[in-house]
Write a protein that holds these residues in place. Structure first.
Motif, PDB file in Angstrom:
ATOM      1  N   ALA A 312       0.825  -1.203   0.000  1.00  0.00           N
ATOM      2  CA  ALA A 312       0.000   0.000   0.000  1.00  0.00           C
ATOM      3  C   ALA A 312       0.862   1.257   0.000  1.00  0.00           C
ATOM      4  O   ALA A 312       0.554   2.249  -0.678  1.00  0.00           O
ATOM      5  N   ALA A 313       1.966   1.211   0.775  1.00  0.00           N
ATOM      6  CA  ALA A 313       2.861   2.361   0.830  1.00  0.00           C
ATOM      7  C   ALA A 313       3.522   2.609  -0.520  1.00  0.00           C
ATOM      8  O   ALA A 313       3.737   3.761  -0.925  1.00  0.00           O
ATOM      9  N   ARG A 314       3.843   1.523  -1.243  1.00  0.00           N
ATOM     10  CA  ARG A 314       4.443   1.697  -2.575  1.00  0.00           C
ATOM     11  C   ARG A 314       3.439   2.337  -3.530  1.00  0.00           C
ATOM     12  O   ARG A 314       3.790   3.178  -4.366  1.00  0.00           O
ATOM     13  N   ALA A 315       2.159   1.924  -3.406  1.00  0.00           N
ATOM     14  CA  ALA A 315       1.117   2.554  -4.229  1.00  0.00           C
ATOM     15  C   ALA A 315       0.985   4.035  -3.880  1.00  0.00           C
ATOM     16  O   ALA A 315       0.778   4.890  -4.755  1.00  0.00           O
ATOM     17  N   TYR A 316       1.108   4.326  -2.590  1.00  0.00           N
ATOM     18  CA  TYR A 316       1.052   5.721  -2.136  1.00  0.00           C
ATOM     19  C   TYR A 316       2.223   6.518  -2.698  1.00  0.00           C
ATOM     20  O   TYR A 316       2.062   7.658  -3.147  1.00  0.00           O
ATOM     21  N   ARG A 317       3.420   5.894  -2.694  1.00  0.00           N
ATOM     22  CA  ARG A 317       4.592   6.562  -3.278  1.00  0.00           C
ATOM     23  C   ARG A 317       4.365   6.865  -4.749  1.00  0.00           C
ATOM     24  O   ARG A 317       4.663   7.969  -5.229  1.00  0.00           O
ATOM     25  N   ASP A 318       3.786   5.911  -5.480  1.00  0.00           N
ATOM     26  CA  ASP A 318       3.540   6.130  -6.905  1.00  0.00           C
ATOM     27  C   ASP A 318       2.542   7.272  -7.112  1.00  0.00           C
ATOM     28  O   ASP A 318       2.672   8.079  -8.054  1.00  0.00           O
ATOM     29  N   ALA A 319       1.553   7.334  -6.241  1.00  0.00           N
ATOM     30  CA  ALA A 319       0.571   8.416  -6.345  1.00  0.00           C
ATOM     31  C   ALA A 319       1.218   9.767  -6.085  1.00  0.00           C
ATOM     32  O   ALA A 319       0.895  10.777  -6.733  1.00  0.00           O
TER      33      ALA A 319
END
Length: 327
Positions: A312-319
């Motif tokens: 989830a944190a990686r998805a947040y980083r991408d966002a």
């Protein structure tokens, strides 16, 4: 009028041997060729194979010959074996290639004969030797301690996990090497003497021996008489033998408290569930207890909460990067 039979060009055998295999352990074709040769040459008088070759009754001449001298030595159909001696072999083989390419010389038959082969894992011996030298000669490495290196072990483990999650196999290979380096480094330090508490030194061989014994003992379905048909059967064997070995007073014994919080909560929940205990979750104010409850529910459903949060944190980083216009 009679014609003379053509003179046999002879035979050059370049005998190769792995330095990762104990000297004297040569293949049967290698021993046959050495015994049958007309001459055996080696440029290195200190070559580790020489005592064993001579003990087997083979005469070895210490001589650094040129390519032309080697070709001449084969005249009349003779067989000459060259025992490898290191960097000088490159000059010899290059010289033989030049003679063959000139077209002016009748070349003997040339054979490359492997005298020994690396076993799987043989390159680990190189790593041990390199680590020995670095520990002895590098100003930084020679002063390191277990305590000083501890943080690098944590960092390398996380980088390995990241490579796995990224699906990058090149990065995975490199990070596995970095983790392996930590094992070799700590073992090299440990073999130098007693620690502050007087514990005996140990080496990388002791480390490997310990894990080999553990793996054999905990896999009776592979190395013993027990049977396991499913992964669940294997896990049951593992937990049962581990419990007998450790003789723990509590299911929490052996759970490292320094690991990330979600992973710690999941590990404790796993121990509780496996032991069949009924332990109510502690209640209290604050986010910590809410996260604990989430972690326990995730573990019960078969989800690794630490991995799930990282994803989830990686998805947040991408966002975030997308919002910055970087992607």
């Amino acid at each position: 009028m009679t014609t003379e039979a053509p003179v046999a060009p002879g035979r050059i055998v370049l005998l190769t041997a792995s330095h990762r295999v104990a000297p004297g352990l040569l293949s049967w074709p290698a021993w046959q060729t050495l015994h049958a040769a007309d001459r055996v040459l080696c440029a290195d008088g200190a070559h580790p194979q020489l005592p064993y070759i001579r003990e087997a009754g083979v005469a070895v001449e210490i001589a650094a010959v040129t390519a032309q001298e080697l070709v001449d030595a084969c005249a009349g159909g003779r067989t000459v074996v060259v025992v490898p001696s290191g960097e000088g072999d490159t000059a010899l083989t290059d010289g033989l290639a030049r003679l063959a390419g000139s077209g002016r010389v009748q070349m003997p038959d040339l054979e490359l004969l492997p005298g020994s082969y690396d076993l799987p894992g043989a390159r680990l011996l190189d790593l041990v030797q390199v680590m020995d030298r670095i520990r002895a000669e590098c100003p930084w490495s020679s002063t390191q301690t277990h305590e000083g290196l501890a943080k690098y072990g944590i960092e390398e483990a996380y980088e390995l996990v990241e490579a796995i999650e990224d699906g990058d196999r090149d990065e995975l290979r490199e990070e596995l090497g970095d983790v392996l380096l930590q094992v070799i480094f700590h073992a090299r330090i440990a073999q130098e003497g007693r620690d502050e508490d007087g514990a005996e030194p140990f080496s990388i061989d002791d480390v490997a021996g310990t894990i080999v014994e553990k793996l054999i003992h905990r896999h009776p379905h592979v190395f013993g008489d027990e049977h396991a048909e499913t992964p669940e059967d294997v896990k049951e064997h593992w937990l049962r033998t581990k419990a007998i070995e450790k003789q723990r007073d509590s299911v929490t014994d052996g759970v490292p408290l320094g690991q990330p919080g979600l992973a710690l909560a999941a590990k404790l929940a796993s121990r509780v569930r496996t032991a069949g205990l009924d332990v109510p979750l502690p209640a209290g104010p604050g986010t910590g207890y809410e996260l604990l409850a989430l972690a326990v529910r995730a573990e019960e459903s078969g989800t690794d909460p630490e991995a799930a949060l990282r994803a989830a944190a990686r998805a947040y980083r991408d966002a975030i990067r997308a919002a910055e216009g970087q992607e």
